[in-house]
Enzyme design. Sequence first.
Site, PDB file in Angstrom:
ATOM      1  N   LYS A  53       0.841  -1.204   0.000  1.00  0.00           N
ATOM      2  CA  LYS A  53       0.000   0.000   0.000  1.00  0.00           C
ATOM      3  C   LYS A  53       0.878   1.257   0.000  1.00  0.00           C
ATOM      4  O   LYS A  53       0.600   2.225  -0.698  1.00  0.00           O
ATOM      5  CB  LYS A  53      -0.937  -0.012   1.222  1.00  0.00           C
ATOM      6  CG  LYS A  53      -2.060  -1.020   1.081  1.00  0.00           C
ATOM      7  CD  LYS A  53      -2.802  -1.277   2.381  1.00  0.00           C
ATOM      8  CE  LYS A  53      -3.776  -2.444   2.193  1.00  0.00           C
ATOM      9  NZ  LYS A  53      -4.387  -2.929   3.429  1.00  0.00           N
ATOM     10  N   GLN A  97      -5.137  -1.663   9.655  1.00  0.00           N
ATOM     11  CA  GLN A  97      -4.849  -2.958   9.027  1.00  0.00           C
ATOM     12  C   GLN A  97      -5.415  -4.085   9.893  1.00  0.00           C
ATOM     13  O   GLN A  97      -5.143  -4.163  11.087  1.00  0.00           O
ATOM     14  CB  GLN A  97      -3.327  -3.105   8.849  1.00  0.00           C
ATOM     15  CG  GLN A  97      -2.908  -4.354   8.104  1.00  0.00           C
ATOM     16  CD  GLN A  97      -3.376  -4.367   6.648  1.00  0.00           C
ATOM     17  OE1 GLN A  97      -3.296  -3.370   5.938  1.00  0.00           O
ATOM     18  NE2 GLN A  97      -3.895  -5.502   6.208  1.00  0.00           N
ATOM     19  N   ASP A 120     -11.346   2.481   3.819  1.00  0.00           N
ATOM     20  CA  ASP A 120     -11.515   1.027   3.698  1.00  0.00           C
ATOM     21  C   ASP A 120     -12.999   0.664   3.581  1.00  0.00           C
ATOM     22  O   ASP A 120     -13.335  -0.491   3.317  1.00  0.00           O
ATOM     23  CB  ASP A 120     -10.905   0.344   4.935  1.00  0.00           C
ATOM     24  CG  ASP A 120     -10.018  -0.817   4.569  1.00  0.00           C
ATOM     25  OD1 ASP A 120      -9.819  -1.042   3.358  1.00  0.00           O
ATOM     26  OD2 ASP A 120      -9.532  -1.511   5.478  1.00  0.00           O
TER      27      ASP A 120
END
Length: 283
Positions: A53, A97, A120
């Site tokens: 990322k 994460q 997200d």
Amino acid sequence: MSQIINGKEIAKKIREGVAKEVAELKLKKEIMPKLVVVLVGEDPASQVYVRMKEKACKEAGIISEILRYPVDLEENKLIPVIDKLNSDASVHGILVQLPLPKQINEKNILARVSPSKDVDGLHIENLGKLLKGENPDFVACTPSGIIELILSTGTEIKGKRAVVVGRSNIVGKPVALLLLQRHATVTICHSRTADLAGACRQAEILVAAVGKPKMIKGDWVGKGAVVIDVGVNRTDAGLVGDVDFEGAKENASYITPVPGGVGPMTIAMLLKNTLIAAQKAPR
Ligand code: NDP
């Protein structure tokens, strides 16, 4: 014989488009899009994903910062970190994460991220809007990437029988909702589904998000189906998907490979969401 959907190529085009818009945003509005990734612990797969990322952000001109914390971090220490990022105007996107260590309640943390920075797409408000058929600020990256892959084949989703195998909150459920929003007739299968093979054979669009190597057999795929394999399974033979690719490609019209299918799209959609967050941010 099917055509292979080149997720890498499609993702590259999206990333190039994002890079162009990021450059414009900097030039015309002096806004520097910024993503902060919060990583707790040292899960090896998470470390790899976070590095990927970071690299992708750099290539697109997006500032990325990784906040790393030890595996024993308590939830009450993580909450103020999220709060600080929420109120920091220079931060446009926040990504926690997953998975988080056991002592931290994932639900509490995801709910703490401001919905307007939830790149997200996992905040309850964004998921709820998706459920209600309203426009969420952000749609989860893997599900929206899957829709892009289906559309790239020229397949019309409306009216198709779509079968999603897997009902997780991050893939199965949101992709089923996105397909429904586009007027597919959607069946969601899971570990208690009776006659999974029969359900899969009905699919004109088949999305496999299970996490079991090659579980979907070639003869479960109907003639001409579009097959999207989300699975990422590490085996002795390397990375494999949830679909028996060699068998399925005999029947499918289009099929994604693993790797090189859904994976690159997830990152591309994350960059796109970060760009959108920066474009929408109050000045
Ligand atoms: P989860 O483990 O959260 O969910 C798996 C789903 O599969 C569950 O709904 C489960 O059913 C169902 N399932 C398990 N076994 C069976 C079975 N034998 N028959 C039918 N259904 C079954 O996984 P995720 O949704 O998070 O991920 C799925 C896969 O996608 C994984 O391989 C993951 O690594 C990959 N992935 C890839 C991404 C990418 O960018 N390429 C991003 C995210 C995930 P039940 O609910 O009944 O337990």
